[in-house]
Design a protein around this motif. Structure first.
Motif, PDB file in Angstrom:
ATOM      1  N   ILE A   1     -19.330  36.400 -46.068  1.00  0.00           N
ATOM      2  CA  ILE A   1     -20.442  35.459 -45.907  1.00  0.00           C
ATOM      3  C   ILE A   1     -20.305  34.305 -46.896  1.00  0.00           C
ATOM      4  O   ILE A   1     -20.547  33.139 -46.561  1.00  0.00           O
ATOM      5  CB  ILE A   1     -21.789  36.191 -46.084  1.00  0.00           C
ATOM      6  CG1 ILE A   1     -21.989  37.184 -44.933  1.00  0.00           C
ATOM      7  CG2 ILE A   1     -22.951  35.204 -46.142  1.00  0.00           C
ATOM      8  CD1 ILE A   1     -23.131  38.155 -45.138  1.00  0.00           C
ATOM      9  N   ALA A   2     -19.887  34.607 -48.132  1.00  0.00           N
ATOM     10  CA  ALA A   2     -19.716  33.562 -49.144  1.00  0.00           C
ATOM     11  C   ALA A   2     -18.598  32.598 -48.779  1.00  0.00           C
ATOM     12  O   ALA A   2     -18.616  31.425 -49.180  1.00  0.00           O
ATOM     13  CB  ALA A   2     -19.444  34.194 -50.513  1.00  0.00           C
ATOM     14  N   GLY A   3     -17.594  33.064 -48.035  1.00  0.00           N
ATOM     15  CA  GLY A   3     -16.473  32.201 -47.667  1.00  0.00           C
ATOM     16  C   GLY A   3     -16.751  31.297 -46.489  1.00  0.00           C
ATOM     17  O   GLY A   3     -15.970  30.362 -46.234  1.00  0.00           O
ATOM     18  N   PHE A   4     -17.860  31.507 -45.788  1.00  0.00           N
ATOM     19  CA  PHE A   4     -18.113  30.760 -44.562  1.00  0.00           C
ATOM     20  C   PHE A   4     -18.304  29.267 -44.824  1.00  0.00           C
ATOM     21  O   PHE A   4     -17.597  28.425 -44.246  1.00  0.00           O
ATOM     22  CB  PHE A   4     -19.339  31.327 -43.839  1.00  0.00           C
ATOM     23  CG  PHE A   4     -19.690  30.597 -42.582  1.00  0.00           C
ATOM     24  CD1 PHE A   4     -18.912  30.735 -41.451  1.00  0.00           C
ATOM     25  CD2 PHE A   4     -20.787  29.753 -42.532  1.00  0.00           C
ATOM     26  CE1 PHE A   4     -19.222  30.047 -40.276  1.00  0.00           C
ATOM     27  CE2 PHE A   4     -21.109  29.063 -41.370  1.00  0.00           C
ATOM     28  CZ  PHE A   4     -20.314  29.216 -40.250  1.00  0.00           C
ATOM     29  N   LEU A   5     -19.254  28.892 -45.688  1.00  0.00           N
ATOM     30  CA  LEU A   5     -19.515  27.469 -45.935  1.00  0.00           C
ATOM     31  C   LEU A   5     -18.324  26.763 -46.596  1.00  0.00           C
ATOM     32  O   LEU A   5     -17.983  25.646 -46.182  1.00  0.00           O
ATOM     33  CB  LEU A   5     -20.780  27.303 -46.779  1.00  0.00           C
ATOM     34  CG  LEU A   5     -22.106  27.618 -46.056  1.00  0.00           C
ATOM     35  CD1 LEU A   5     -23.295  27.368 -46.987  1.00  0.00           C
ATOM     36  CD2 LEU A   5     -22.249  26.789 -44.790  1.00  0.00           C
ATOM     37  N   PRO A   6     -17.673  27.363 -47.610  1.00  0.00           N
ATOM     38  CA  PRO A   6     -16.464  26.703 -48.146  1.00  0.00           C
ATOM     39  C   PRO A   6     -15.384  26.504 -47.092  1.00  0.00           C
ATOM     40  O   PRO A   6     -14.683  25.491 -47.098  1.00  0.00           O
ATOM     41  CB  PRO A   6     -16.001  27.661 -49.251  1.00  0.00           C
ATOM     42  CG  PRO A   6     -17.244  28.341 -49.704  1.00  0.00           C
ATOM     43  CD  PRO A   6     -18.051  28.513 -48.456  1.00  0.00           C
ATOM     44  N   GLY A   7     -15.249  27.471 -46.163  1.00  0.00           N
ATOM     45  CA  GLY A   7     -14.272  27.313 -45.088  1.00  0.00           C
ATOM     46  C   GLY A   7     -14.640  26.183 -44.145  1.00  0.00           C
ATOM     47  O   GLY A   7     -13.788  25.380 -43.754  1.00  0.00           O
ATOM     48  N   MET A   8     -15.924  26.104 -43.784  1.00  0.00           N
ATOM     49  CA  MET A   8     -16.380  25.011 -42.927  1.00  0.00           C
ATOM     50  C   MET A   8     -16.233  23.659 -43.637  1.00  0.00           C
ATOM     51  O   MET A   8     -15.874  22.657 -43.013  1.00  0.00           O
ATOM     52  CB  MET A   8     -17.848  25.228 -42.543  1.00  0.00           C
ATOM     53  CG  MET A   8     -18.117  26.431 -41.648  1.00  0.00           C
ATOM     54  SD  MET A   8     -17.286  26.337 -40.043  1.00  0.00           S
ATOM     55  CE  MET A   8     -15.925  27.478 -40.315  1.00  0.00           C
ATOM     56  N   LEU A   9     -16.521  23.651 -44.939  1.00  0.00           N
ATOM     57  CA  LEU A   9     -16.353  22.423 -45.724  1.00  0.00           C
ATOM     58  C   LEU A   9     -14.900  21.967 -45.684  1.00  0.00           C
ATOM     59  O   LEU A   9     -14.613  20.762 -45.552  1.00  0.00           O
ATOM     60  CB  LEU A   9     -16.799  22.651 -47.164  1.00  0.00           C
ATOM     61  CG  LEU A   9     -16.658  21.474 -48.134  1.00  0.00           C
ATOM     62  CD1 LEU A   9     -17.525  20.303 -47.687  1.00  0.00           C
ATOM     63  CD2 LEU A   9     -17.015  21.896 -49.562  1.00  0.00           C
ATOM     64  N   GLY A  10     -13.974  22.908 -45.792  1.00  0.00           N
ATOM     65  CA  GLY A  10     -12.559  22.566 -45.708  1.00  0.00           C
ATOM     66  C   GLY A  10     -12.188  21.970 -44.369  1.00  0.00           C
ATOM     67  O   GLY A  10     -11.440  20.982 -44.299  1.00  0.00           O
ATOM     68  N   MET A  11     -12.713  22.537 -43.279  1.00  0.00           N
ATOM     69  CA  MET A  11     -12.418  22.012 -41.947  1.00  0.00           C
ATOM     70  C   MET A  11     -12.925  20.572 -41.802  1.00  0.00           C
ATOM     71  O   MET A  11     -12.218  19.706 -41.273  1.00  0.00           O
ATOM     72  CB  MET A  11     -13.060  22.903 -40.881  1.00  0.00           C
ATOM     73  CG  MET A  11     -12.526  22.670 -39.474  1.00  0.00           C
ATOM     74  SD  MET A  11     -13.425  23.584 -38.189  1.00  0.00           S
ATOM     75  CE  MET A  11     -13.252  25.255 -38.787  1.00  0.00           C
ATOM     76  N   VAL A  12     -14.149  20.328 -42.300  1.00  0.00           N
ATOM     77  CA  VAL A  12     -14.726  18.985 -42.214  1.00  0.00           C
ATOM     78  C   VAL A  12     -13.929  17.995 -43.065  1.00  0.00           C
ATOM     79  O   VAL A  12     -13.607  16.879 -42.618  1.00  0.00           O
ATOM     80  CB  VAL A  12     -16.200  19.008 -42.648  1.00  0.00           C
ATOM     81  CG1 VAL A  12     -16.748  17.591 -42.773  1.00  0.00           C
ATOM     82  CG2 VAL A  12     -17.038  19.802 -41.653  1.00  0.00           C
ATOM     83  N   MET A  13     -13.586  18.390 -44.296  1.00  0.00           N
ATOM     84  CA  MET A  13     -12.864  17.484 -45.193  1.00  0.00           C
ATOM     85  C   MET A  13     -11.461  17.192 -44.684  1.00  0.00           C
ATOM     86  O   MET A  13     -10.958  16.070 -44.816  1.00  0.00           O
ATOM     87  CB  MET A  13     -12.837  18.058 -46.609  1.00  0.00           C
ATOM     88  CG  MET A  13     -14.201  18.075 -47.284  1.00  0.00           C
ATOM     89  SD  MET A  13     -14.172  18.680 -48.997  1.00  0.00           S
ATOM     90  CE  MET A  13     -13.203  17.386 -49.811  1.00  0.00           C
ATOM     91  N   TYR A  14     -10.796  18.193 -44.090  1.00  0.00           N
ATOM     92  CA  TYR A  14      -9.478  17.948 -43.496  1.00  0.00           C
ATOM     93  C   TYR A  14      -9.586  16.951 -42.334  1.00  0.00           C
ATOM     94  O   TYR A  14      -8.741  16.058 -42.185  1.00  0.00           O
ATOM     95  CB  TYR A  14      -8.870  19.253 -42.973  1.00  0.00           C
ATOM     96  CG  TYR A  14      -8.295  20.163 -44.025  1.00  0.00           C
ATOM     97  CD1 TYR A  14      -8.034  19.717 -45.314  1.00  0.00           C
ATOM     98  CD2 TYR A  14      -7.996  21.494 -43.728  1.00  0.00           C
ATOM     99  CE1 TYR A  14      -7.489  20.568 -46.270  1.00  0.00           C
ATOM    100  CE2 TYR A  14      -7.436  22.342 -44.672  1.00  0.00           C
ATOM    101  CZ  TYR A  14      -7.199  21.877 -45.943  1.00  0.00           C
ATOM    102  OH  TYR A  14      -6.656  22.719 -46.878  1.00  0.00           O
ATOM    103  N   SER A  15     -10.625  17.092 -41.509  1.00  0.00           N
ATOM    104  CA  SER A  15     -10.808  16.172 -40.383  1.00  0.00           C
ATOM    105  C   SER A  15     -11.067  14.749 -40.873  1.00  0.00           C
ATOM    106  O   SER A  15     -10.531  13.778 -40.318  1.00  0.00           O
ATOM    107  CB  SER A  15     -11.976  16.644 -39.504  1.00  0.00           C
ATOM    108  OG  SER A  15     -11.714  17.929 -38.961  1.00  0.00           O
TER     109      SER A  15
END
Length: 429
Positions: A178-192
């Motif tokens: 659960i803790a990794g979800f938002l950092p992972g989504m943040l990474g996807m957005v920042m990569y895009s």
């Protein structure tokens, strides 16, 4: 000779063995057994050699690892990845850099099922790279996009790296996911965003994608349904306490198999998937055996306790110590596999983190993110070498140049997560 000195010598020997290309798992196991025997007695090392395989292989939490691997293998062999990329390509059609954004998005979604960065990078390269080259993407930049997208597999749950960290530190696997979800989504957005910045700054890197009507975009959303369904079932089930992470892995593997069966997978495909899963699982479990032996050795040598006590006497803030640890992870990531790095260092680093008062779940997230950097950073860059093996016609130097902007993006994300721990912990509140 004091136990602490024996512990330090053992770590140095292990690093030398890794540099000499001895398999990491074997290096950890050998040093752990010999070091434990040197600190206690040879009979103690023999007893540990008998006990460790049973302790590791019989541990219930570890059974989630082959199940998550099996889920990713089924997803790969069922053709889900191809439909996923086509769906994201259609959704972002008409936007400059749309294929790059589609590569990032589909990699992030596929990572949520595969749990492995290398599997994500290899699968999405097979699917997306030919399309990106066909539509005029500079080959090195295209490989950089896919290598960066592959790293999302180590963070977006269910993640094997987060699972291993949770087990090694006795944290809740569900909390880590659960803790990794938002950092992972943040990474996807920042990569895009990085893709969009680069194609505007250097238009020669990519052509504008073909525009697609809204009706076609809406229809293409059906390609996201299998992944979305599996992801929601696993994460929602864990979050609401309907089942444990291990049970969630079993549910996800079954649903992935059911989809693959519906798409035509029969006994031959099932056999290939099981063989691939067994091979990957054996590598991971051998590494965990080595980590367990090394952990026992570090524990009896009191090296981690002595380091924690010494650091506590330094006239520096805990944040300075944390930054030094993250720099160490980054440097190790230049030469070592991500999972190997975690299992080697956690027995030493974790007691220090706890002694300094940092939240262990938050530290796990930023440690895994730092390890993630090593997957795309030269000279090791495992994701880059995986893609190179699949695209030998593209120069390695071009690939590393293509991935450089995403390394910058990851460093910025790491700074954000260190400065604002709530991003990782808010869903646990």
């Amino acid at each position: 000779m004091s136990p602490e000195i024996i512990g330090a010598i053992g770590l140095i020997v292990m690093i030398l063995l890794v540099v000499l290309r001895v398999p990491v798992a074997l290096a950890m196991l050998g040093v752990g057994l010999v070091g434990f025997g040197a600190v206690t007695a040879p009979s103690g090392a023999l007893q540990m050699l008998k006990d460790i395989p049973v302790d590791v292989l019989a541990k219930y939490d570890f059974s989630a690892i082959p199940l998550f691997i099996l889920m990713g293998v089924f997803a790969t062999h069922s053709g889900m990845a191809g439909k996923l990329f086509e769906a994201t390509r259609t959704i972002f059609g008409g936007v400059r850099g749309s294929l790059g954004i589609a590569g990032i998005g589909s990699s992030g979604i596929f990572a949520s099922i595969s749990g492995s960065s290398l599997a994500t990078a290899s699968t999405m390269t097979k699917v997306a790279l030919p399309q990106m080259e066909k539509y005029g993407y500079q080959p090195g930049f295209a490989c950089g996009v896919l290598a960066a997208g592959g790293t999302l597999g180590i963070m977006i749950p269910p993640s094997i790296a987060l699972l291993v960290y949770a087990i090694l530190t006795q944290q809740s696997v569900g909390d880590m996911f659960i803790a990794g979800f938002l950092p992972g989504m943040l990474g996807m957005v920042m990569y895009s965003i990085t893709v969009m910045i680069m194609v505007r700054w250097k238009p020669h890197l990519a052509r504008r994608g073909e525009s697609t009507p809204w009706k076609e975009k809406l229809v293409s959303l059906t390609g996201l349904i299998p992944f979305s369904f599996i992801f929601i079932v696993i994460i929602a089930g864990i979050f609401f306490g309907l089942f444990t992470p291990t049970e969630g892995a079993a549910v996800g593997a079954f649903v992935s198999w059911a989809y693959a069966f519906a798409k035509g997978m029969r006994m031959k495909g099932l056999k290939q998937s099981l063989i691939e899963t067994l091979a990957l699982s054996a590598v991971v479990f051998f590494m965990l055996l080595g980590a367990e032996a090394l952990g026992y050795f570090i524990s009896v040598s009191r090296l981690s306790y002595s380091l924690a006590t010494w650091i506590g006497t330094l006239a520096v803030s805990p944040m300075v110590v944390l930054i030094c640890i993250l720099i160490m992870y980054f440097l190790l990531g230049l030469f070592m596999d991500a999972l190997a790095m975690l299992v080697i260092t956690i027995p030493v680093v974790y007691p220090i983190i706890v002694a300094l008062g940092f939240d262990p779940v938050w530290f796990g997230i930023i440690a895994v993110l730092t390890v993630e950097l090593g997957l795309i950073t030269p000279p090791m860059g495992m994701n880059i070498f995986v893609i190179k093996a699949m695209a030998p016609h593209i120069k390695l130097s071009d690939m590393f140049r293509g991935v450089a902007p995403f390394i910058v993006s990851d460093v910025i994300r790491l700074v954000i997560l260190v400065a604002f721990p709530a991003i990782s912990l808010v869903l646990l509140a």
